[in-house]
Design a protein around this motif. Structure first.
Motif, mmCIF file in Angstrom:
data_model
loop_
_atom_site.group_PDB
_atom_site.id
_atom_site.type_symbol
_atom_site.label_atom_id
_atom_site.label_comp_id
_atom_site.label_asym_id
_atom_site.label_seq_id
_atom_site.Cartn_x
_atom_site.Cartn_y
_atom_site.Cartn_z
ATOM 1 N N GLY A 314 0.940 -1.163 0.478
ATOM 2 C CA GLY A 314 0.170 -0.161 0.058
ATOM 3 C C GLY A 314 0.569 1.325 -0.045
ATOM 4 O O GLY A 314 0.688 2.258 0.245
ATOM 5 N N LEU A 315 2.083 1.410 -1.121
ATOM 6 C CA LEU A 315 2.727 2.101 -0.721
ATOM 7 C C LEU A 315 2.820 3.471 -2.335
ATOM 8 O O LEU A 315 3.139 2.354 -3.469
ATOM 9 C CB LEU A 315 4.323 1.671 -0.159
ATOM 10 C CG LEU A 315 5.413 2.899 0.075
ATOM 11 C CD1 LEU A 315 5.025 3.228 1.329
ATOM 12 C CD2 LEU A 315 6.720 1.786 0.221
ATOM 13 N N VAL A 316 2.991 4.118 -2.556
ATOM 14 C CA VAL A 316 3.932 4.825 -3.558
ATOM 15 C C VAL A 316 4.612 5.910 -3.784
ATOM 16 O O VAL A 316 4.279 6.732 -1.938
ATOM 17 C CB VAL A 316 2.242 5.811 -3.865
ATOM 18 C CG1 VAL A 316 3.021 6.280 -5.004
ATOM 19 C CG2 VAL A 316 0.899 5.464 -4.503
ATOM 20 N N CYS A 317 5.759 5.766 -4.392
ATOM 21 C CA CYS A 317 6.889 6.211 -3.483
ATOM 22 C C CYS A 317 7.082 6.823 -4.885
ATOM 23 O O CYS A 317 7.506 6.366 -5.884
ATOM 24 C CB CYS A 317 8.310 5.558 -3.060
ATOM 25 S SG CYS A 317 8.740 4.426 -1.484
ATOM 26 N N PHE A 318 7.729 8.366 -4.495
ATOM 27 C CA PHE A 318 8.799 9.152 -5.307
ATOM 28 C C PHE A 318 10.038 9.408 -4.948
ATOM 29 O O PHE A 318 10.959 9.604 -3.907
ATOM 30 C CB PHE A 318 8.060 10.645 -6.172
ATOM 31 C CG PHE A 318 6.607 10.527 -6.342
ATOM 32 C CD1 PHE A 318 6.148 10.019 -7.230
ATOM 33 C CD2 PHE A 318 5.429 10.206 -4.934
ATOM 34 C CE1 PHE A 318 4.763 10.498 -7.477
ATOM 35 C CE2 PHE A 318 4.636 10.243 -5.231
ATOM 36 C CZ PHE A 318 4.099 9.957 -6.584
ATOM 37 N N LEU A 319 11.095 8.960 -5.809
ATOM 38 C CA LEU A 319 12.852 8.822 -6.112
ATOM 39 C C LEU A 319 13.000 9.880 -7.131
ATOM 40 O O LEU A 319 12.580 10.388 -8.247
ATOM 41 C CB LEU A 319 13.336 7.475 -6.001
ATOM 42 C CG LEU A 319 12.973 6.685 -5.247
ATOM 43 C CD1 LEU A 319 11.427 5.610 -6.095
ATOM 44 C CD2 LEU A 319 13.727 6.098 -4.367
ATOM 45 N N GLY A 320 14.240 10.713 -6.860
ATOM 46 C CA GLY A 320 15.696 11.290 -7.778
ATOM 47 C C GLY A 320 15.813 10.119 -8.154
ATOM 48 O O GLY A 320 17.059 10.093 -7.496
ATOM 49 N N ALA A 321 15.936 9.341 -9.246
ATOM 50 C CA ALA A 321 16.061 8.043 -9.695
ATOM 51 C C ALA A 321 17.523 8.041 -10.156
ATOM 52 O O ALA A 321 19.634 7.273 -9.559
ATOM 53 C CB ALA A 321 15.587 7.625 -10.798
ATOM 54 N N ASP A 322 17.983 9.407 -10.259
ATOM 55 C CA ASP A 322 19.583 9.466 -11.269
ATOM 56 C C ASP A 322 20.576 9.484 -9.254
ATOM 57 O O ASP A 322 21.834 7.490 -9.312
ATOM 58 C CB ASP A 322 20.129 11.009 -11.359
ATOM 59 C CG ASP A 322 19.098 12.338 -11.981
ATOM 60 O OD1 ASP A 322 18.587 11.227 -12.011
ATOM 61 O OD2 ASP A 322 19.661 12.520 -12.184
ATOM 62 N N THR A 323 19.626 9.288 -8.258
ATOM 63 C CA THR A 323 20.996 8.697 -6.714
ATOM 64 C C THR A 323 19.761 7.871 -6.367
ATOM 65 O O THR A 323 20.359 7.448 -5.157
ATOM 66 C CB THR A 323 21.339 9.799 -5.981
ATOM 67 O OG1 THR A 323 20.346 11.236 -6.305
ATOM 68 C CG2 THR A 323 22.443 10.894 -6.305
ATOM 69 N N MET A 324 18.818 7.538 -6.647
ATOM 70 C CA MET A 324 17.599 7.023 -5.458
ATOM 71 C C MET A 324 17.745 7.719 -4.545
ATOM 72 O O MET A 324 17.252 7.725 -2.968
ATOM 73 C CB MET A 324 17.868 5.743 -5.650
ATOM 74 C CG MET A 324 18.849 4.856 -6.713
ATOM 75 S SD MET A 324 16.782 4.946 -7.778
ATOM 76 C CE MET A 324 15.595 3.849 -6.875
ATOM 77 N N THR A 325 17.725 9.545 -4.419
ATOM 78 C CA THR A 325 16.919 10.001 -3.850
ATOM 79 C C THR A 325 15.245 10.166 -3.130
ATOM 80 O O THR A 325 14.845 9.897 -4.286
ATOM 81 C CB THR A 325 17.144 11.122 -3.925
ATOM 82 O OG1 THR A 325 19.028 11.757 -4.301
ATOM 83 C CG2 THR A 325 17.175 12.480 -2.823
ATOM 84 N N LEU A 326 15.107 9.719 -2.361
ATOM 85 C CA LEU A 326 13.746 9.393 -1.910
ATOM 86 C C LEU A 326 13.430 10.839 -1.940
ATOM 87 O O LEU A 326 13.923 11.764 -0.767
ATOM 88 C CB LEU A 326 13.307 8.986 -0.429
ATOM 89 C CG LEU A 326 11.729 8.449 -0.402
ATOM 90 C CD1 LEU A 326 11.054 8.112 -0.748
ATOM 91 C CD2 LEU A 326 11.797 8.811 1.348
#
Length: 369
Positions: A314-326
């Motif tokens: 039940g999770l929705v996550c957004f990340l800076g994919a360059d560095t996998m920054t949450l």
């Protein structure tokens, strides 16, 4: 009439008791379920803590291994340096002793100027031979570090660094294993959006496109959603946002309003969607009309944004994919409908925001460590 009432009353009383007993049993069942859920919560907490502890230990082990390898490498280099340094000192000492001897010979020549010519010639020849030998043995060009070995050590170190970088962040390998293909639904796109033929990019334009008016199309906000809806498993997408000053990315139920009040159709303004918004260097997360400022991310730029959802979690996550920054996580609980990827490339923003939002091709890792 009284006799009928006398007959009905015991029946009603019995029915009342039966209903009461039924409700009590149901209450007991619910209470038992609550206990089971509480136990499950404790179990999940313990398992999560155990996993974190194991991962932490593995990282500590890796650090110990790397620290020990660094110690061994530096110790070896220090030993070679000391050995070469000692060799140089010996050569300097040899030269010093020869210099002293030559000084002594000069003094002796001054004191014994009348010495026999033959004897002088013999001693001079021996001295010349010693000088030549010393100069030959103490040639600085002959004293070298093992450059080939040092280059090998450096090469191995570079290869190790490249290997480690290829493996981390390990969360990227994990999220990549959830990668899913998705195609944008042009029939949902606002008329000022151009959807690429492959359905993988959305671009803002000032001109209204000649598109059919349908109930599925957003007409007040610059949104487009995916054709596919997803309702199980774990899923991950990456979207290129480089060079943009305004964008919104999110996930939405198909029930998100498409027409009507403008704010109702914006991503994250209702309970149907979750999103992260970027505008002129600032990030904001939205769901249910609740705004979550993300000041720690202010000024940070990413070329790709990752969007992940987990139906089991039940999770929705957004990340800076360059560095996998949450960037932000929403604990959404149970999803009630399929989720669609949603994009808003934003308006031109004073001519700074013409780049497209482009969905990156799914790339699944073959192995997850």
């Amino acid at each position: 009439m009284n006799s009928k009432e006398n007959v009905l009353r015991p029946q009603q009383h019995q029915q009342h008791q039966q209903h009461q007993q039924h409700l009590q049993r149901q209450r007991d069942v619910i209470n038992y379920r609550m206990k089971k859920l509480a136990a499950k919560q404790v179990e999940i907490t313990k398992k999560s803590s155990a996993v974190k502890e194991k991962i932490l230990k593995k990282y500590e082990d890796m650090n110990r291994v790397l620290d020990e390898d660094l110690r061994i490498t530096l110790t070896q280099l220090d030993a070679e340096h000391k050995a070469v340094e000692r060799l140089v000192e010996e050569k300097i000492e040899d030269c010093y002793h020869l210099s002293q001897d030559l000084s002594q010979r000069l003094d002796n020549l001054s004191a014994h100027i009348a010495k026999e010519a033959q004897g002088i010639d013999t001693e001079d020849a021996e001295t010349e031979e010693r000088i030549c030998g010393t100069l030959k043995l103490t040639d600085p060009d002959l004293i070298q570090l093992d450059e080939f070995k040092n280059e090998q050590l450096l090469s191995f170190t570079v290869n190790l660094l490249l290997f480690i970088r290829s493996q981390v962040p390990i969360t990227k390998r994990l999220f990549k294993s959830y990668a899913a293909d998705v195609v944008l639904d042009a029939d949902t796109a606002h008329p000022k959006l151009i959807i690429s033929p492959k359905g993988d990019a959305a671009t803002y334009t000032d001109a209204w496109q000649d598109v059919p008016e349908t109930s599925s199309r957003f007409d007040n906000t610059l949104n487009v959603i995916s054709q596919q809806g997803f309702s199980e498993g774990r899923l991950y997408w990456e979207v290129e946002v480089g060079g943009k000053t305004y964008w919104e990315l999110g996930l939405t139920y198909p029930s998100i309003p498409r027409q009507g009040r403008e704010e109702d159709c914006w991503l994250g303004r209702g309970k149907e969607s979750w999103c992260v918004e970027y505008f002129n260097g600032n990030y904001t997360a939205w769901h249910g009309g609740v705004q979550h400022e993300l000041p720690l991310l202010a000024g940070k730029r990413f070329t790709r944004i990752g969007v992940c959802c987990s139906f089991p979690g039940g999770l929705v996550c957004f990340l800076g994919a360059d560095t996998m920054t949450l960037l932000h996580c929403f604990c959404a609980g149970t999803f009630t409908d399929p989720l669609h990827l949603a994009l808003c490339p934003g308006h031109h923003n004073d001519d700074t925001n013409w780049n497209s939002l482009k969905i990156c091709a799914a790339s699944r890792s073959a192995t997850v460590l």
